[in-house]
Design an enzyme around this catalytic site. Sequence first.
Site, mmCIF file in Angstrom:
data_model
loop_
_atom_site.group_PDB
_atom_site.id
_atom_site.type_symbol
_atom_site.label_atom_id
_atom_site.label_comp_id
_atom_site.label_asym_id
_atom_site.label_seq_id
_atom_site.Cartn_x
_atom_site.Cartn_y
_atom_site.Cartn_z
ATOM 1 N N PHE A 136 0.845 -1.185 0.000
ATOM 2 C CA PHE A 136 0.000 0.000 0.000
ATOM 3 C C PHE A 136 0.888 1.245 0.000
ATOM 4 C CE2 PHE A 136 -4.241 -1.577 2.027
ATOM 5 C CZ PHE A 136 -4.545 -2.216 0.828
ATOM 6 N N LYS A 137 0.539 2.195 -0.851
ATOM 7 C CA LYS A 137 1.206 3.503 -0.826
ATOM 8 C C LYS A 137 0.297 4.443 -0.040
ATOM 9 C CE LYS A 137 3.508 6.850 -3.794
ATOM 10 N NZ LYS A 137 3.109 8.040 -3.028
ATOM 11 N N TYR A 138 0.547 4.534 1.249
ATOM 12 C CA TYR A 138 -0.334 5.257 2.140
ATOM 13 C C TYR A 138 -0.328 6.754 1.850
ATOM 14 C CZ TYR A 138 -0.563 0.941 4.801
ATOM 15 O OH TYR A 138 -0.768 -0.362 5.178
#
Length: 842
Positions: free
Chosen positions: A468-470
């Site tokens: 995930f690319k938060y």
Amino acid sequence: MSIERQCIQATAAMSKRAQASPSTSQPKRAKFASDQSSLKAFFGSSPRLTPANSGAEKGRNNVTEPVRKQLNAKEIATPDIIDLTSDSEPTPGNYGSNNINGLSAAAPQVSDVGGSSGAVLPSSPNTPSRRVPMKNDIAVLPNYQPLGVDLFVYDVQENPWPVNEPAPYSFLVHALVTLSGTRSRTIILNTLTNMLRTLLNWHRPSLLPSLYLLSNCLSPPYSPVELGIGSSVISKAIQHISGLTSSALRRLYNSFGDPGDVAFEVKSNVRTLVPHPPLIIAAVYECLLKIANCKGQGAAKQKQAIVEKLLVAAKGEESRYLVRTLSLNLRVGAVRTSILTALARALVLTSQTSLGGPDRDHSPYHATSKLISLVQPLAAEGKKVPDGAREKLHEKFIQAEALVKKVFVQHPNYEHIVAGLFNGGLDNLDLHVPLTVGIPLHPALGSPTRSLDEIYDRLGDLPFAVEFKYDGQRAQIHGVRGVNNDNPSIHIFSRHLEDMTTKVSYPSDGGLKSFQELSNRARKDVEMSDIKVSVCVYAFDLMYLDGEVLLAQPFRERRSLLRSRFPPFSPSDKGAGRLDHVESCESEAGKDAIEEFWQKAVESHTEGLMIKLLSSDAMQEDGTQKGNGKRKPLSATYEPDKRTSAWLKLKKDYVVGLGDTLDMVPIGAWHGNGRKAGWWSPVLLAVRDPRNDYFVAVCKCMSGFSDLFYKEMVAHYSEGSDNCSGKPLWETNTGGFRPDVYFRPHEVWEIRGADITLSPVSLAASGLCSSSRGLSLRFPRFIKTREDKSPEQASTTDFLAQIWKDQQGKSKATAGDADDGDLVDVEPEPEWVVGGAGESDG
């Protein structure tokens, strides 16, 4: 109990700017931060100086005829002599001491950088008071050699100033004048290299302050040292030494457009009874540190007194660049990469023995005097001639530059690097200046992609992980466990390497937050009991653990250590922080699993995915694994300050269209029409040209802005302020665009577009994709202000060209060097550094 050191990189799901909320604050420059408001305030905050309010009838000026025509007679004080012979305490209007704020200037003779002729006058502190005005307060400047010439034409053995005396500030200014007069990268590098070689040969204590002054900063980015000088301080200082009114100074600024130019014009007409000793580089730097250290009641007056002393002692061009330094805008084409390159080259040409190391003929970095003597002068008109010695030196340059940049991105501290260089030269620099817990390193960067298919084209069957690319703030966490189980010492650094330890102590309730929710949280010195918006630290990489640097280890091993040594922590106490690992999926699970994970990312509060190679391997140039033909290596190591195909990013907002948003800098605008009358619309956007060290226009943008943003933009870029001018004052290239006004390039906007096209108007990436056209962005749309990025970290012309080539079906891995950054220096101790954040690619 042993002390434990660990270093982890993580991403904290913290606030970024909400889309509709523009940045009215300037991005923090490298520790020269200032809260200057506008240039109207710069020249308009002080009352007119008269004999009644100046404290002494000593501050007067004599104005040249071109300037006099712009001013009213009432705005010009009549006396043209300043008495500077008093020995009393330095206060505004009193410049008695020949020291600059207690720092003695050594050389007894002074000369004008501009090269005007005149007699050299004695400068002894004991010189009796005499009414002998110097012409424009300028004496003769030593005839320094041209610095922009070929390195092997420049004579470093020629004495630039008296032997055993410190390097004068005029020599640094000589370099700045040369830099501001060219955009040639060759001349810029020659100028910086020859300057640094001269300092290494004639006065090494001036090397460190020169590096900081060239970089327009006072200290490493993680240090809290900030100049903190307001515009009114500079305004009052200029007024006090000139005798001009605020309206007269404002009129001069409207004419010249640059505060440094105004200071040069004003100061060149001030005469003194007694000449001042020349400014020296080290003394100027120390004065700036004293300004930064002025705190509490009366600090503004103390700062003003120091500025006045500097300006009174400055001669010729020194005045211009002193004020530009104080105003955070040197206006020269030298960035960090150029400075590091020049430093490396200067060291190659400096003998090893003089740097404290053994004289080895086969050093990969240092050149012998014999090899240097064999280099042939460049042929006329730039014609290349066979020169084996020059080629050997070029190879050493390449190796030295790579070493210095590598050390700097892992340890961004000029003081530590210079100390390491003086302790043996380049050969052992990486041993003397290692990665250290407590000193942040530059983050690795992700290369953009447009689809999952492109990811498989790039990586083939090589194993990779998707994370995930938060949608939060990237952080680098450093920690040292205390002796006898005492509480650990923790420091948290931003992607700009600034210490933000007091800003991120927040717990989480387990749910991801939107931009709007996160933006409401407090930013600094927060009490745990006051927390209303909770976040979590998501750890995604580990760079250092128990005394071992892990950068060269494959990502699979770094991640395994991270998960085993730092398990998730979720206490029941809402006042305590939460630690978790970045949610991920591996390619071994199959394409269906990756597709499902991608859909999950799209449906959640994330920006998309990060794709990271798990193990180092090699790929075919055409993107397929194995087989015959040329293969390129792909490394799963951690590469600070670089974009490689081992780290890819896929943003959910940009799967259709470009593979990534662009980080662009607003550099100009037009007056709006109709409903947008009174606002700036459209806005001219630019990317950074790393070859010429300026910003080059790409496209106009008029989509994505809210009415609130337009109103705040008008306030931030108000005409006549220090951010907006009717003249092109800053280092930009607008190509065929002709905006109504020009913006100071100081903030970064995230922009989305449909695709990249060839343009007859834009000059961006000209020559990289077409011999006659540049590149432009179709249908640009504003997303948000990137408060976490500086203009030096904006998208580049190379990046723009690579996207265009990918669109043409010539997909190639995005190469190497990325945004400009600085290095970190740390001392070895049992410690740990954790990285966690909301966006894991930086």
